[in-house]
Design an enzyme around this catalytic site. Sequence first.
Site, PDB file in Angstrom:
ATOM      1  N   GLU A 277     141.841   6.991  48.982  1.00 11.98           N
ATOM      2  CA  GLU A 277     141.583   7.392  50.377  1.00 11.98           C
ATOM      3  C   GLU A 277     141.975   6.292  51.356  1.00 11.98           C
ATOM      4  O   GLU A 277     141.150   5.819  52.132  1.00 11.98           O
ATOM      5  CB  GLU A 277     140.091   7.698  50.558  1.00 11.98           C
ATOM      6  CG  GLU A 277     139.530   8.731  49.617  1.00 11.98           C
ATOM      7  CD  GLU A 277     137.999   8.814  49.698  1.00 11.98           C
ATOM      8  OE1 GLU A 277     137.353   7.929  50.293  1.00 11.98           O
ATOM      9  OE2 GLU A 277     137.448   9.783  49.162  1.00 11.98           O
ATOM     10  N   PRO A 278     143.227   5.875  51.349  1.00  7.32           N
ATOM     11  CA  PRO A 278     143.617   4.784  52.245  1.00  7.32           C
ATOM     12  C   PRO A 278     143.647   5.237  53.699  1.00  7.32           C
ATOM     13  O   PRO A 278     144.086   6.342  53.998  1.00  7.32           O
ATOM     14  CB  PRO A 278     145.023   4.421  51.773  1.00  7.32           C
ATOM     15  CG  PRO A 278     145.547   5.676  51.159  1.00  7.32           C
ATOM     16  CD  PRO A 278     144.357   6.395  50.579  1.00  7.32           C
ATOM     17  N   TYR A 320     133.783  -5.677  65.931  1.00  6.32           N
ATOM     18  CA  TYR A 320     133.806  -6.400  64.655  1.00  6.32           C
ATOM     19  C   TYR A 320     134.320  -7.832  64.789  1.00  6.32           C
ATOM     20  O   TYR A 320     134.514  -8.494  63.780  1.00  6.32           O
ATOM     21  CB  TYR A 320     134.754  -5.728  63.655  1.00  6.32           C
ATOM     22  CG  TYR A 320     134.563  -4.258  63.414  1.00  6.32           C
ATOM     23  CD1 TYR A 320     133.323  -3.738  63.066  1.00  6.32           C
ATOM     24  CD2 TYR A 320     135.661  -3.397  63.471  1.00  6.32           C
ATOM     25  CE1 TYR A 320     133.181  -2.390  62.808  1.00  6.32           C
ATOM     26  CE2 TYR A 320     135.516  -2.050  63.211  1.00  6.32           C
ATOM     27  CZ  TYR A 320     134.273  -1.552  62.884  1.00  6.32           C
ATOM     28  OH  TYR A 320     134.142  -0.222  62.623  1.00  6.32           O
ATOM     29  N   CYS A 359     133.430  -3.314  82.800  1.00  3.49           N
ATOM     30  CA  CYS A 359     132.334  -4.158  83.275  1.00  3.49           C
ATOM     31  C   CYS A 359     131.361  -4.484  82.150  1.00  3.49           C
ATOM     32  O   CYS A 359     130.221  -4.005  82.137  1.00  3.49           O
ATOM     33  CB  CYS A 359     131.624  -3.473  84.428  1.00  3.49           C
ATOM     34  SG  CYS A 359     132.766  -3.190  85.775  1.00  3.49           S
TER      35      CYS A 359
END
Length: 429
Positions: A277-278, A320, A359
């Site tokens: 499942e790449p 991340y 913002c």
Amino acid sequence: MDLFHYRGGRLFAEGVDVERIAVDVGTPVYVYSRATFEDHLQKIQQAYRELDPLVCFAVKACGNLHILKLMAGLGSGFDIVSGGELYRVLQAGGDPAQVVYAGVGKTDEEIVQAIQAGIGYFNIESEQELENLIRLVERHASGSKVKPKAALRVNPDVDYRSHAYLETGKKETKFGVDIERAVAVFDTYGRNPAVQLHAIHVHLGTGGKTIDPFVDAVKKILPLVDRLREKGHTVEMLDLGGGYGADYETQTVPSAQQYAAGLVPLIKGKGLRLVLEPGKSICANAAILLTRVLYTKQGGSKKFVIVDAGMNDLIRPSLYGAFHFIWPAKTDPRFVPTTRNKDLHMEGNEVADIVGPICEGADFLAKDRSIPPVQRGDLMSVFTAGAYGFTMSSNYNARGRAAEVLVEGDSFRVIRKRETYEDLVALER
Ligand SMILES: *Cc1c(COP(=O)(O)O)cnc(C)c1O
């Protein structure tokens, strides 16, 4: 590999000068390279060919209908995590029998839609979910000849050494069931007449840079398969999930061939159909995000480059701390980048934060990045933006989402229009 290259100081996507796209379509804009998708998918299909794998592209990484159609045309199946993604796959002409469906929170409505569509495998995340699937099959599809198939998502408890938000293969995550539990689940449901629980699914997470966690996981799963078979259960398929590295920095992760070299010998001859499942290893390098410099300014000792793409367009750096190589799309030939690595520093570069117009203090694409001097109006390319780029984008700050463009050789076409102000309010009328 990808097909975004500088020629005489100008960035090209395949045969198209990206400045042309920016002028025609405006910025920010995601620019995808068809040949890069093809190359990446074919390399995976080739690398694992001894096992006749089914490659199921992860729709959540990049779900544009035109991209899914392209992938389906190349023989790809699809990994989905919602009813909406199933709808996208079907609209794109994908084969439902080549769809695998994961996710810890599938609703009854989504499950029934997937049963009726005849998807390949439900990847089961918990016993309650499996019981619910059985109940829904009995209620909605008891007369049908083909029984839905399920794979049990097993949590091999390997350390993926990635960002905590990106790890899904350790015991303390919400995903899957422990190896010890898996035997009990097969004992209870392995012979159920409504659903064929005949496969194992693992997905470790994403963002790792070695093949070790995959090898460790397979070495833990194969003894489980043996044990299940000894107990009379059928195990016909092993779904190894996604999470294979993508080159956010030049050549820092294993290639499909290197993953396969470590994994194929372990799985070969075991009578298991292989599913992969790449997501990002196929699509990350297949796109760039083009953005224009709006302003530059100095804040204390810091230089800021303010661009027209923000965290609503590409949230990975904020979410991340992800690295994206960013460089002007048109530069003096002596500034043509030699690699796309974090520490690339060229004589004459300046260090700057590249930030968006939103913002929020967290609205940045890069911090303390060494780049050639840029000024208002310059076009910049954010590389390796094809995975979790557009699909994670939002309308925050009432910004219409970016346009998407697909390049094919010397031509390009818009595959998603830029959202207008009217689009922003249409559902509130
Ligand atoms: C997200 C996800 C993938 C794809 O991950 P990549 O890191 O993009 O390869 C595959 N399978 C499942 C179950 C996922 O949740």
